[in-house]
Design an enzyme around this catalytic site. Sequence first.
Site, PDB file in Angstrom:
ATOM      1  N   ASP A 165      46.222  25.647  48.859  1.00 33.48           N
ATOM      2  CA  ASP A 165      47.678  26.316  48.469  1.00 33.48           C
ATOM      3  C   ASP A 165      48.090  27.609  49.104  1.00 33.48           C
ATOM      4  OD1 ASP A 165      49.190  26.029  45.830  1.00 33.48           O
ATOM      5  OD2 ASP A 165      48.480  27.925  45.358  1.00 33.48           O
ATOM      6  N   LYS A 175      53.695  27.365  51.614  1.00 34.97           N
ATOM      7  CA  LYS A 175      54.898  27.468  52.188  1.00 34.97           C
ATOM      8  C   LYS A 175      54.658  28.580  53.391  1.00 34.97           C
ATOM      9  CE  LYS A 175      56.272  30.253  48.195  1.00 34.97           C
ATOM     10  NZ  LYS A 175      57.370  30.307  47.078  1.00 34.97           N
ATOM     11  N   MET A 180      53.021  39.252  41.725  1.00 39.43           N
ATOM     12  CA  MET A 180      53.999  38.721  42.017  1.00 39.43           C
ATOM     13  C   MET A 180      55.182  39.624  42.018  1.00 39.43           C
ATOM     14  SD  MET A 180      53.349  34.833  41.491  1.00 39.43           S
ATOM     15  CE  MET A 180      51.992  35.172  40.232  1.00 39.43           C
TER      16      MET A 180
END
Lengths: 256, 256
Positions: free
Chosen positions: A43, A64, A176
């Site tokens: 991940d 990503k 986050m």
Amino acid sequence: MTTHCNVNVSGKVTLLSAGPGDLDLLTLRAARALACADILLIDDLANADIDTLAPNARAIRVGKRGGCKSTPQAFIQRLMIRYAKKGLHVVRAKGGDALLFGRAGEEIAALRDEGIEVAIVNGVSSGFAAAAGLGISLTHRDHCQGVTFVTAHMQDHGQPDWAALAATGTTLAIYMGMSRIAGITTALLASLPAHTPAAVVQHAGSAQEKRVVSTLERIADDAHAARLGSPAVILIGGAIGEAQRAVSAKGLAHAA
Amino acid sequence: MTTHCNVNVSGKVTLLSAGPGDLDLLTLRAARALACADILLIDDLANADIDTLAPNARAIRVGKRGGCKSTPQAFIQRLMIRYAKKGLHVVRAKGGDALLFGRAGEEIAALRDEGIEVAIVNGVSSGFAAAAGLGISLTHRDHCQGVTFVTAHMQDHGQPDWAALAATGTTLAIYMGMSRIAGITTALLASLPAHTPAAVVQHAGSAQEKRVVSTLERIADDAHAARLGSPAVILIGGAIGEAQRAVSAKGLAHAA
């Protein structure tokens, strides 16, 4: 290279907590599961070197990192199911603890629907590593009776109820949240005093860790000035005030 | 017996997270610190066999296991300081993560005041292990945006503000609440629907783990009927509802 894989595993998925940063913050159980991995899905927030602990596995990066587009969740789930059905041991490594903000719920449901056995291996979430970096308890009993881990990134793009969170009196550990830290602290200032202790810890639990300790009123500016960005944990509450003494005392070491 | 202690440690204290139960839920870093321990202070909720990982250490049990009186906090702090000042590496093993509900804040302050170096090694808190046992995420994003870890055992013998905690919409993970579970659930029923999913997990993360999944209205009776007692984590919130499907699907395995 010896692997220490002495467990008979086949056709199952292990949701594995890769911890907050350094590989030695993985559990002994996680290391054993990795040694027995045939397929390793890595991940975004997991340590990129985790494949060194899985010498027999084909490693597939599904994050990503590097500016690539994020691998869609549905595709990751299909990958897990396909390999598990081939009789392979699939290890899905997620940053922090897999059961906090990690889409684990959806993955467990998808695997369960296919009748695939799921093992879960816990780990250290980055909020705990952030507190260790600051040299403080998350819940110093002079200040609070708990801690709330909350994500600023909601499914419907809304905001958490900051007033309700502030009203608990618990330490807030916000994940986050760096891209909207000014909005978060402004919202919390409606409920909490400006001098409420606050900190930001980026890359908690790794050699790249950076920390800023400040107040609710100033933390957004101070973190910006210190060039702290994602991934980071924002910590707010009276218990965080212990960090100022802790850090200035200079007696704190990270590793054993 | 080989120890793998290749770190030069002297005259310091390591606050070490012993994890929720099984020894393989310790981190690799924790195992290394234990291998280098001269003195091992073993807390109440830490796995009693943790001394097997510290072959060179003198182990001192400072909990109240076995009905003995709890070792006073001040005495534990004096022990740590005395041994560290002799140049020994003192490892203080606490159940779960040392930075959650563990008096770590007071111990860090006491050591700091003496100029003693403190290392902190994170670990797995029992709330995470409880979720793993139930096969669920603590924060399934269909249900909530966070989780609150709260102790029912307050310094001033008061109660947490259950209405404020319920109003956050986060999953509640209540520690040290079994002796007053009926009162806690009654208080929460003033704010949350009776059918809110709830669970109790005793000895989370160990071979002795026991689980009951129910509703807020019934969990106190159901846990009592199943003879679940301390130490346990009480979990409440929509995300816990995923456990019913998970457990009945029977596909969940604990270890890797």
